[in-house]
Design a protein around this motif. Sequence first.
Motif, PDB file in Angstrom:
ATOM      1  N   GLU A  54       8.010   9.692   4.295  1.00  0.00           N
ATOM      2  CA  GLU A  54       9.144   8.961   4.860  1.00  0.00           C
ATOM      3  C   GLU A  54       8.796   8.308   6.194  1.00  0.00           C
ATOM      4  N   VAL A  55       7.749   8.787   6.843  1.00  0.00           N
ATOM      5  CA  VAL A  55       7.433   8.318   8.194  1.00  0.00           C
ATOM      6  C   VAL A  55       6.408   7.184   8.190  1.00  0.00           C
ATOM      7  N   VAL A  56       5.385   7.331   7.350  1.00  0.00           N
ATOM      8  CA  VAL A  56       4.350   6.296   7.276  1.00  0.00           C
ATOM      9  C   VAL A  56       4.176   5.849   5.825  1.00  0.00           C
ATOM     10  N   ASP A  57       3.656   4.636   5.633  1.00  0.00           N
ATOM     11  CA  ASP A  57       3.408   4.130   4.288  1.00  0.00           C
ATOM     12  C   ASP A  57       2.059   4.657   3.812  1.00  0.00           C
ATOM     13  N   VAL A  58       2.109   5.768   3.076  1.00  0.00           N
ATOM     14  CA  VAL A  58       0.853   6.399   2.652  1.00  0.00           C
ATOM     15  C   VAL A  58       0.127   5.585   1.581  1.00  0.00           C
ATOM     16  N   THR A  59       0.840   4.695   0.915  1.00  0.00           N
ATOM     17  CA  THR A  59       0.212   3.914  -0.150  1.00  0.00           C
ATOM     18  C   THR A  59      -0.458   2.650   0.388  1.00  0.00           C
ATOM     19  N   GLN A  60      -0.296   2.390   1.668  1.00  0.00           N
ATOM     20  CA  GLN A  60      -0.784   1.143   2.250  1.00  0.00           C
ATOM     21  C   GLN A  60      -2.260   0.881   1.929  1.00  0.00           C
ATOM     22  N   GLY A  61      -2.505  -0.264   1.320  1.00  0.00           N
ATOM     23  CA  GLY A  61      -3.875  -0.705   1.084  1.00  0.00           C
ATOM     24  C   GLY A  61      -4.602  -0.011  -0.047  1.00  0.00           C
ATOM     25  N   ILE A  62      -3.973   0.959  -0.687  1.00  0.00           N
ATOM     26  CA  ILE A  62      -4.678   1.710  -1.736  1.00  0.00           C
ATOM     27  C   ILE A  62      -5.042   0.784  -2.894  1.00  0.00           C
ATOM     28  N   ARG A  63      -6.239   0.973  -3.438  1.00  0.00           N
ATOM     29  CA  ARG A  63      -6.669   0.156  -4.577  1.00  0.00           C
ATOM     30  C   ARG A  63      -5.827   0.496  -5.808  1.00  0.00           C
ATOM     31  N   ASP A  64      -5.641  -0.488  -6.669  1.00  0.00           N
ATOM     32  CA  ASP A  64      -4.822  -0.282  -7.865  1.00  0.00           C
ATOM     33  C   ASP A  64      -5.391   0.812  -8.757  1.00  0.00           C
ATOM     34  N   ASP A  65      -6.726   0.943  -8.757  1.00  0.00           N
ATOM     35  CA  ASP A  65      -7.336   1.992  -9.577  1.00  0.00           C
ATOM     36  C   ASP A  65      -7.576   3.260  -8.755  1.00  0.00           C
ATOM     37  N   GLY A  66      -6.930   3.326  -7.603  1.00  0.00           N
ATOM     38  CA  GLY A  66      -7.119   4.472  -6.716  1.00  0.00           C
ATOM     39  C   GLY A  66      -6.292   5.672  -7.126  1.00  0.00           C
ATOM     40  N   LYS A  67      -6.496   6.756  -6.402  1.00  0.00           N
ATOM     41  CA  LYS A  67      -5.743   7.978  -6.677  1.00  0.00           C
ATOM     42  C   LYS A  67      -5.167   8.530  -5.377  1.00  0.00           C
ATOM     43  N   ILE A  68      -3.954   9.054  -5.478  1.00  0.00           N
ATOM     44  CA  ILE A  68      -3.294   9.640  -4.310  1.00  0.00           C
ATOM     45  C   ILE A  68      -3.029  11.114  -4.601  1.00  0.00           C
ATOM     46  N   LEU A  69      -3.410  11.960  -3.669  1.00  0.00           N
ATOM     47  CA  LEU A  69      -3.160  13.398  -3.809  1.00  0.00           C
ATOM     48  C   LEU A  69      -2.198  13.826  -2.704  1.00  0.00           C
ATOM     49  N   ILE A  70      -1.074  14.409  -3.106  1.00  0.00           N
ATOM     50  CA  ILE A  70      -0.052  14.781  -2.133  1.00  0.00           C
ATOM     51  C   ILE A  70       0.217  16.278  -2.190  1.00  0.00           C
TER      52      ILE A  70
END
Lengths: 181, 85
Positions: free
Chosen positions: A79-95
């Motif tokens: 909610e505070v920062v845009d964690v998805t910013q700039g991530i590649r489309d084929d990238g992966k996000i771990l939360i």
Amino acid sequence: MKEIRFHGRGGQGAVTAADLLAMAAFYEGRYSQSFPSFGTERRGAPVLAFARIANSFIRRRSQIYSPDYVVVLDPSLIEVVDVTQGIRDDGKILINSEKSPDELGLETKAEVHTINATKIALDVLGVPIVNTAMIGAFGAMSGEVSLEAIVKAVKNRFSGSLAEKNVRAVEVAYQKMEERL
Amino acid sequence: MKPGAVITEPGSTVRNKTGGWRVFRPVFNMERCIDCGNCWIYCPEACVSKSEEGEYSADLEYCKGCGICANECPTEAIEMQLEEK
């Protein structure tokens, strides 16, 4: 070359997480670097840390703007920062979250994974410091570094019972993530 | 690029809710409370307050979940519960 961005809060160990990851990659014979970036240096403030892993010498020294992977150590950061910013489309996000990726509802083409690292850290370490658990889960999710290399990096960084506990945290998180994939 | 460290609007800090990263939250059991006020005195965030009805509570928009209130409470009326997020 793979670029990884860590989002954390002061005190959660995002900087150490990036260090451990770079170290683990190094142990596997790859080139790596890690460096942090923070604003206010105090507990709880949003922190960024970066790591690069490559099979050849890394000449790039800039901050990472289009990461292949994003690791979020604290769910409230979404909610505070845009964690998805700039991530590649084929990238992966771990939360680190007890919710499912769908429940979080991130607007991104990247693959989103979650793991309840706070629970693992509280169970294994007794404190809510999630960095080692998150690195373990990251290893399983990304396949960039082996469990053995991460364990070696953790043992190099910590000593005594602290090392043992953190190795446990890495292993538990690695297994949990592996089961889910 | 946004200018750094420039306050364009005075008083904007009150919009910065700093309690979001708490891992544990204090839950007050008023049946055990003896109204000693230790939680109110010791809270480093000064976010514990007493209502007109005499009930203590923590302002969760600022509480960091440090647990000092629970630690200082002589009757263990404050329990630190795991935050759901």
